[in-house]
Design an enzyme around this catalytic site. Structure first.
Site, mmCIF file in Angstrom:
data_model
loop_
_atom_site.group_PDB
_atom_site.id
_atom_site.type_symbol
_atom_site.label_atom_id
_atom_site.label_comp_id
_atom_site.label_asym_id
_atom_site.label_seq_id
_atom_site.Cartn_x
_atom_site.Cartn_y
_atom_site.Cartn_z
ATOM 1 N N GLU A 125 0.830 -1.211 0.000
ATOM 2 C CA GLU A 125 0.000 0.000 0.000
ATOM 3 C C GLU A 125 0.864 1.260 0.000
ATOM 4 O OE1 GLU A 125 -2.933 -0.315 3.087
ATOM 5 O OE2 GLU A 125 -3.867 -2.080 2.194
ATOM 6 N N GLU A 272 -5.091 -9.267 0.342
ATOM 7 C CA GLU A 272 -5.568 -9.215 1.731
ATOM 8 C C GLU A 272 -7.074 -9.070 1.747
ATOM 9 O OE1 GLU A 272 -3.938 -6.234 4.283
ATOM 10 O OE2 GLU A 272 -1.860 -6.709 3.805
#
Length: 511
Positions: A125, A272
């Site tokens: 991220e 995820e």
């Protein structure tokens, strides 16, 4: 004649490939993997971890850093591994081809092929959590890929980078989704790189955060993959595609966002996803039951080859967050409670995974039950109850007047008992707890007082075991902030969803 047949086969194969939008590798059987985080007190030793993964039938894992002891322990296990480059190493790797080559030699080539490494996830991220490193993200990916080419490993090992869901704006309806324009100068060349190298777009998708930020707009059932009657499905007004769950809508928002950049040959890999089993007072939906429901339904959704409404032909592979509760993580409470197992390898809860094959170890001590959903009108429930006690041949004697489960005398209570009787009689077979979308599976025992539900009586000789399973952890404790930044637009768009009426003149049970 043999030459003619061979030539013909080659031509047919070539023509078929013209109609396949994704690479053959991505057409393989879908899988569910597990993220493995290590902020765990009394963490299993690397060798015990490898044995535990094999015991649980876990075939794919993701590591957030290239732990040498874990990578060694995975040798000859056939477990497929995504190895992560920590965010704090991006600058060095993105600034130097030599550093990237040394990283690959030290953390990949040194273990491959004994340890089956299938991808490198470059950072985590980065665009949303460490934007200062964004300019070096693609250079790092390119340098690592060049190092793989030099080692002749680029065909076996992909290079990508996981993104937060917040890089996508206006995620619902999916057809209107687009990548955050402030990040376009980084995202476009990254996606073009993924297309060129036949690598997946890694996305971290959490319906939990979508629900938490949009309570009252996004229903809990939509977030948990619970069966919906058609009138409750989300409908994209532009494509008229029906969405029965938030997860599929999030995946399709990524596909539409890439389509807006004229890229249509990159598949989405969900690196995820998950649901916390415990949270602070302001996270009342972080419960064991909801976590169990989400992850159980997610796994079945993948193994059912469900695909998405926009791309029903491709099922995204998924990595669940996470294997162990990471009890060393900083608050909030939910950050430490995403695991399927505690650090000592005992399960936080047992997933109900009847009929999905050999994924995860079986544990026949756990019970699952089939009950009526909340909010279903009594007429529909009565029709389902009549079928269960009639053609379905469920044992409904205990809900007759004067019997143990007659009270409370309402259709929902009676239907729940009948549904569970049928479900247990059928050995918890796939599809035996549906009843046209008015029933759901739960691990919470619905028995009360002297009313003992069939699932507690062990009446079925065919009941399949419940899979106990494990999941893994993420890197940034700021994950929740990164994921919710774009959710206000989700709520606004959701409020104008079209709803189609439920048309069901005859009750039919789905088997």
């Amino acid at each position: 004649m043999a030459t003619f047949n061979s030539s013909l086969l080659i031509v047919i194969f070539f023509l078929l490939t013209l109609f396949i939008p994704f690479s053959a590798e991505e057409q393989d059987e879908p899988y569910v993997g597990i993220n493995v985080g290590t902020d765990v007190s009394n963490m299993l030793s690397p060798s015990d971890l490898a044995s535990f993964l094999q015991l649980q039938k876990i075939t794919h894992i993701r590591l957030y850093d290239p732990d040498p002891d874990i990578l060694k322990s995975l040798a000859h296990t056939k477990i497929r591994v995504i190895v992560g480059v920590p965010n704090n190493e991006l600058i060095a790797i993105g600034s130097s081809n030599a550093t990237a080559a040394a990283w690959v030699a030290r953390n990949v080539a040194a273990y491959y092929p004994q340890t089956v490494i299938i991808a490198i996830s470059v950072g985590d991220e980065v665009l949303t959590t460490v934007p200062s490193s964004a300019p070096l993200l693609l250079p790092a990916m390119e340098s690592l890929y060049s190092a793989l080419v030099a080692s002749n490993l680029h065909s076996q090992i992909k290079v990508s980078t996981p993104h937060s869901a917040s890089v996508i704006l206006d995620p619902f309806p999916p057809s209107q989704a687009f990548f955050n324009t402030s990040m376009a100068r980084y995202l476009l060349p990254i996606i073009q790189f993924l297309s060129k190298t036949k690598s997946p777009l890694m996305m971290n998708f959490y319906p939990y955060y979508v629900f938490m930020e949009n309570k009252g707009v996004v229903p809990l059932d939509n977030s948990l993959f619970r069966p919906l009657i058609p009138s409750k499905e989300m409908v994209d007004p532009n494509t008229l595609l029906h969405y029965t769950n938030v997860f599929d809508a999030m995946i399709d928002s990524a596909y539409f966002s890439m389509k807006n950049l004229n890229v249509t040959d990159v598949v989405v890999l969900v690196t995820e996803t998950g649901w916390p089993s415990k949270g602070d007072a302001n996270e009342p939906y972080a419960t064991i039951d909801n976590a169990d429901t989400y992850n159980s339904n997610l796994i079945k959704h993948v193994f059912d080859h469900s695909g998405t409404p926009f791309h029903p032909e491709i099922t995204s592979n998924v990595y669940i967050y996470e294997l162990f509760d990471e009890d060393l993580r900083a608050p909030p409470v939910s950050e430490a409670n995403w695991g399927l197992f505690y650090g000592n390898a005992t399960p936080v809860y047992l997933l109900y995974l009847s009929g999905i094959g050999t994924f995860l170890a079986n544990d026949t001590t756990n019970q699952t039950y089939c009950v009526a959903m909340d909010g279903v009108d009594s007429k529909t429930l009565q029709a389902a109850l009549d079928w269960a006690c009639g053609p379905g041949r469920a044992n409904c004697s205990d809900i007759q007047p004067g019997e143990a489960c007659y009270l409370p005398n309402n259709v929902k209570s009676h239907a729940s008992y009948a549904f569970d009787s049928y479900y247990q009689k059928e050995g918890k077979a796939a599809g035996s707890c549906d009843f046209k979308g008015v029933a759901l599976i739960t691990t919470t025992n619905p028995s009360y007082g002297s009313c003992i539900f069939p699932g507690s009586k062990d009446v079925s000789n065919k009941t399949e075991g419940v899979a106990s399973s494990g999941q893994t952890s993420g890197e940034s404790s700021m994950r929740s902030i990164a994921h919710i930044s774009s959710l206000a637009s989700f709520a606004l768009a959701f409020s104008v969803i079209l709803f189609f009426p439920f048309f069901s003149p005859t009750y039919v049970v789905h088997m």
